[in-house]
Design a protein around this motif. Structure first.
Motif, mmCIF file in Angstrom:
data_model
loop_
_atom_site.group_PDB
_atom_site.id
_atom_site.type_symbol
_atom_site.label_atom_id
_atom_site.label_comp_id
_atom_site.label_asym_id
_atom_site.label_seq_id
_atom_site.Cartn_x
_atom_site.Cartn_y
_atom_site.Cartn_z
ATOM 1 N N UNK A 31 62.631 55.475 28.003
ATOM 2 C CA UNK A 31 62.459 54.026 27.990
ATOM 3 C C UNK A 31 61.043 53.705 28.422
ATOM 4 N N UNK A 33 58.538 50.345 29.880
ATOM 5 C CA UNK A 33 58.484 48.978 30.369
ATOM 6 C C UNK A 33 57.071 48.422 30.194
ATOM 7 N N UNK A 35 54.615 45.385 31.782
ATOM 8 C CA UNK A 35 54.418 44.450 32.872
ATOM 9 C C UNK A 35 53.145 43.636 32.628
ATOM 10 N N UNK A 43 52.621 43.218 39.638
ATOM 11 C CA UNK A 43 53.091 43.221 38.249
ATOM 12 C C UNK A 43 54.472 42.572 38.121
ATOM 13 N N UNK A 45 57.743 42.317 35.405
ATOM 14 C CA UNK A 45 58.330 42.939 34.218
ATOM 15 C C UNK A 45 58.456 41.924 33.084
ATOM 16 N N UNK A 48 61.850 45.803 28.733
ATOM 17 C CA UNK A 48 62.134 47.237 28.704
ATOM 18 C C UNK A 48 62.605 47.593 27.300
ATOM 19 N N UNK A 88 50.300 46.164 31.611
ATOM 20 C CA UNK A 88 50.565 47.549 31.978
ATOM 21 C C UNK A 88 51.813 48.059 31.288
ATOM 22 N N UNK A 92 59.503 55.811 33.574
ATOM 23 C CA UNK A 92 60.036 56.468 34.755
ATOM 24 C C UNK A 92 59.544 57.916 34.795
ATOM 25 N N UNK A 95 64.447 60.339 35.512
ATOM 26 C CA UNK A 95 65.494 59.341 35.382
ATOM 27 C C UNK A 95 65.766 58.654 36.712
ATOM 28 N N UNK A 96 65.651 57.354 36.725
ATOM 29 C CA UNK A 96 65.975 56.574 37.900
ATOM 30 C C UNK A 96 64.970 56.661 39.021
ATOM 31 N N UNK A 97 63.765 57.106 38.747
ATOM 32 C CA UNK A 97 62.791 57.239 39.822
ATOM 33 C C UNK A 97 61.655 56.233 39.643
ATOM 34 N N UNK A 98 60.617 56.425 40.427
ATOM 35 C CA UNK A 98 59.494 55.495 40.397
ATOM 36 C C UNK A 98 58.777 55.555 39.051
ATOM 37 N N UNK A 99 57.927 54.576 38.849
ATOM 38 C CA UNK A 99 57.257 54.412 37.565
ATOM 39 C C UNK A 99 55.891 55.089 37.537
ATOM 40 N N UNK A 101 52.435 54.443 35.602
ATOM 41 C CA UNK A 101 51.774 53.372 34.879
ATOM 42 C C UNK A 101 50.568 53.884 34.105
ATOM 43 N N UNK A 102 50.300 53.209 32.979
ATOM 44 C CA UNK A 102 49.022 53.397 32.326
ATOM 45 C C UNK A 102 47.953 52.632 33.096
ATOM 46 N N UNK B 33 59.518 51.028 47.176
ATOM 47 C CA UNK B 33 58.384 51.845 46.732
ATOM 48 C C UNK B 33 57.081 51.290 47.321
ATOM 49 N N UNK B 35 53.067 51.577 46.250
ATOM 50 C CA UNK B 35 52.113 52.015 45.244
ATOM 51 C C UNK B 35 50.694 51.712 45.737
ATOM 52 N N UNK B 48 58.628 56.725 47.794
ATOM 53 C CA UNK B 48 59.838 56.020 47.380
ATOM 54 C C UNK B 48 60.922 56.292 48.402
ATOM 55 N N UNK B 98 69.347 52.356 41.110
ATOM 56 C CA UNK B 98 68.540 53.562 40.949
ATOM 57 C C UNK B 98 69.152 54.366 39.821
ATOM 58 N N UNK B 99 69.136 53.729 38.594
ATOM 59 C CA UNK B 99 69.737 54.358 37.433
ATOM 60 C C UNK B 99 68.700 54.475 36.329
ATOM 61 N N UNK B 100 68.785 55.529 35.574
ATOM 62 C CA UNK B 100 67.838 55.737 34.489
ATOM 63 C C UNK B 100 67.882 54.576 33.515
ATOM 64 N N UNK B 105 61.827 47.015 38.707
ATOM 65 C CA UNK B 105 61.208 46.927 40.016
ATOM 66 C C UNK B 105 60.563 45.556 40.181
#
Lengths: 111, 116
Positions: A31, A33, A35, A43, A45, A48, A88, A92, A95-99, A101-102, B33, B35, B48, B98-100, B105
């Motif tokens: 996936x 996103x 922003x 940022x 959103x 997605x 931006x 992820x 899966x399910x973690x922090x992003x 970014x470009x 988080x 950043x 995180x 916290x799901x894919x 955020x």
């Protein structure tokens, strides 16, 4: 690597013009996103995209996810000064973690 | 609904000094988080938390940066001692789930740090 390459880096246009910004990766992502970040703010959103080939519209903004899920684009029709900001793309890390970014595209729309 | 709160908004310090940033996430958001956003770049994850446990701190320079999230709500990020290259905007974000693919955020306004 999972780097996201965004282009162009800077874009300065007149009100009413159309524009497209791009987000590319050598990896497939599940996936993506988009922003928008305004000066002095965090940022926010916009959308997605999940399915290859998917197109989503948000008023004058059209988002497209590539068929192979390695690239995405954002098209703005009839840009307005309120569209000014840093755009931006992000994915992820896992899966399910922090992003991740470009570097973003800085858009300036003048009236 | 109140958003993510951060303070201070701006901070100017000299190198080798210490500094701390505070974040209050959206109520009920379990994931928090931090950043770092250097001028001209996108945000880069520092750490995180899931509730009060660390999920990922692989990119946190642990020799000078530390973060905690006591009681699983507010969080603080500290830099000691600061270096010139730490000049950046420090963004806090939180998410409900916290799901894919559903990881929306919500970001705070950030703290702009200038190290002289």
């Amino acid at each position: 690597t999972q780097l996201l390459e965004q282009s162009p880096q800077f874009l300065s246009i007149q009100e009413g013009e159309n524009l497209t910004v791009y987000c590319n990766s050598s990896s497939v992502f599940s996936s993506l996103q988009w922003y928008r970040q305004e000066p002095g703010e965090g940022p926010v959103l916009l959308v997605t995209v999940v399915t290859g080939g998917e197109v989503k519209k948000l008023k004058r903004l059209t988002f497209q996810f590539g068929d192979a899920r390695k690239d995405s684009s954002l098209h703005i029709t009839a840009a307005q000064p309120g569209d000014t900001g840093l755009y931006l793309c992000a994915r992820e890390a896992q899966a399910g973690t922090a992003l991740i970014f470009g570097k973003g595209t800085t858009l300036s729309v003048s009236s | 609904e109140a958003g993510v709160a951060q303070s201070p908004r701006y901070k100017i310090i000299e190198k080798r000094q210490s500094v701390a940033f505070w974040c209050n996430p959206i109520s009920g958001h379990a994931t928090l988080y931090w950043y770092q956003q250097i001028l001209g770049q996108g945000p880069k994850l520092l750490i995180q938390f899931q509730n009060n446990g660390v999920v990922d701190d692989s990119q946190l320079p642990k020799d000078r940066f530390s973060a905690e999230r006591l009681k699983g709500v507010d969080s603080t990020l500290k830099i000691q001692p600061a270096k010139l290259e730490d000049s950046a905007v420090y963004l806090c974000a939180s998410s409900l789930v916290w799901l894919a693919g559903e990881n929306e955020q919500f970001f705070g306004p950030g703290t702009r740090l200038t190290v002289l």
